[in-house]
Write a protein that holds these residues in place. Structure first.
Motif, PDB file in Angstrom:
ATOM      1  N   LEU A 104       0.157   3.683 -10.944  1.00 34.51           N
ATOM      2  CA  LEU A 104      -0.215   2.279 -10.809  1.00 34.51           C
ATOM      3  C   LEU A 104      -1.011   1.791 -12.011  1.00 34.51           C
ATOM      4  N   THR A 125       3.309  -4.586  -9.127  1.00 36.73           N
ATOM      5  CA  THR A 125       3.847  -3.423  -8.418  1.00 36.73           C
ATOM      6  C   THR A 125       4.132  -3.772  -6.964  1.00 36.73           C
ATOM      7  N   PHE A 134       4.350  -1.733  -3.673  1.00 38.45           N
ATOM      8  CA  PHE A 134       4.009  -0.411  -3.159  1.00 38.45           C
ATOM      9  C   PHE A 134       4.647  -0.206  -1.800  1.00 38.45           C
ATOM     10  N   LEU A 175      -3.809   2.446  -3.154  1.00 33.57           N
ATOM     11  CA  LEU A 175      -2.938   1.595  -3.957  1.00 33.57           C
ATOM     12  C   LEU A 175      -2.758   0.234  -3.316  1.00 33.57           C
TER      13      LEU A 175
END
Length: 343
Positions: free
Chosen positions: A244, A254, A256, A264
């Protein structure tokens, strides 16, 4: 890695030689022990016991928890209980325990670590090494045939603790949408599964490639519009994927695929630089990716926030300063105790 017995012998020899070497070197103030290879932290405990060296346990992956959640070891088995006892032993006897995230802190505390000795120092990335590269200036644009596509990339290790099925099925569902191109770049135990899926489904919108040279990392990480990071259910707190922070350095958002409670997910939500989709929710992932492709301005602003957040909270300088304070604090606390005893 030829087999279980060969690997066990390899580890055993390494442990013995590491122990011997550590005990024959001059005394150091602090020994920092990783979690790979598993239980090498025992060397730190021995040094602490025999030579008075301070012992810092830096938790990267948690054992035997990771092999259990990946199905490699059985929960409740004699070997699992034995290694769990070893891990708890080391955690409780370390002078400091360093974790990578809040979810990992909860796991460590549940094993009996002293809350006063547990500190969180996250993974970091070097902004000077990895920086945003425009698509038109990126050497991978032509190599991977990206053109004017909306590019979705998974880069790094396809490990046992990573959910690859959700992203592969999403790529399959989006094959008819000519805007998308998926990049699956890296290696690992699940790489063969990725290659087989793309080959057997004949996915024309997917490119599979190996690890890229470190000196070209900023180019490879900058080539997609959005990155994917994944984690199987139950792995939250056991690992914190470091990818990340390289993605944030490249100024890209991103998506996830993992538990909303993982570190994250928390980082992405707190900084507004990505989305979170629970494992197995293929339709949700497809919807999220289509929404991002429809809103390039939002994608760009999330990438900018990612780069800013890295500079403010997850830079190499910030993390190394935290480590300096921790290590000096461990040594100084011993000096303070000795001074008090002498007085």
């Amino acid at each position: 890695k030829a087999g279980i017995l060969a690997r066990a012998a390899d580890f055993a020899v390494f442990y013995v030689l590491a122990m011997f070497k550590a005990l024959t070197l001059k005394r150091f103030d602090v020994a920092v022990c990783f979690t790979t290879p598993p239980f090498i932290s025992l060397v730190g405990w021995v040094l602490r016991t025999i030579r008075g060296t301070k012992f810092v346990y830096w938790v990267m992956d948690m054992y035997p928890d990771v092999p259990v959640v990946c199905g490699v070891m059985k929960e409740g088995a004699l070997s699992t209980r034995f290694f769990e006892a070893v891990d708890r032993f080391c955690l409780r006897r370390a002078d400091r325990v360093v974790v990578l995230g809040r979810c990992m802190r909860e796991r460590v505390l549940a094993k009996g670590a002293d809350p006063a000795k547990v500190e969180q120092i996250g993974v970091w990335s070097d902004q000077s090494e990895v920086k945003p590269i425009a698509r038109e200036d990126n050497e991978y644009t032509e190599r991977w045939g990206l053109g004017g596509k909306f590019v979705v990339m998974y880069s790094g290790n396809f490990g046992l603790a990573h959910d690859v099925r959700t992203m592969l099925e999403a790529a399959e569902q989006l094959e008819s949408d000519d805007r998308f191109r998926f990049l699956f770049v890296g290696g690992g135990k699940k790489k063969a599964e990725v290659e087989a899926f793309v080959r057997e489904r004949n996915l024309s919108n997917a490119v599979v490639d190996g690890y890229q040279p470190r000196e070209k990392l900023d180019h490879s990480l900058s080539c997609p519009d959005v990155h994917l990071a994944t984690m199987i259910p139950g792995a939250e707190g056991l690992i914190v994927p470091c990818k990340l922070f390289g993605i944030m350095a490249a100024g890209r958002p991103t998506v996830f695929i993992g538990s909303p409670k993982s570190e994250l997910a928390l980082v992405l939500r707190e900084n507004g630089c990505g989305e979170v989709v629970e494992p197995g929710r293929v339709e949700t992932l497809v919807e999220v990716l289509r929404g991002l492709a429809d809103d390039p301005g939002r994608v760009r602003s999330m990438g900018e926030r990612a780069r800013e957040a890295l500079s403010e909270a997850y830079s190499r300088e910030r993390a190394c300063e935290a480590w300096r304070r921790l290590l000096e604090g461990v040594v100084n606390s011993e000096s303070a105790v000795k001074a008090a005893e002498a007085a």
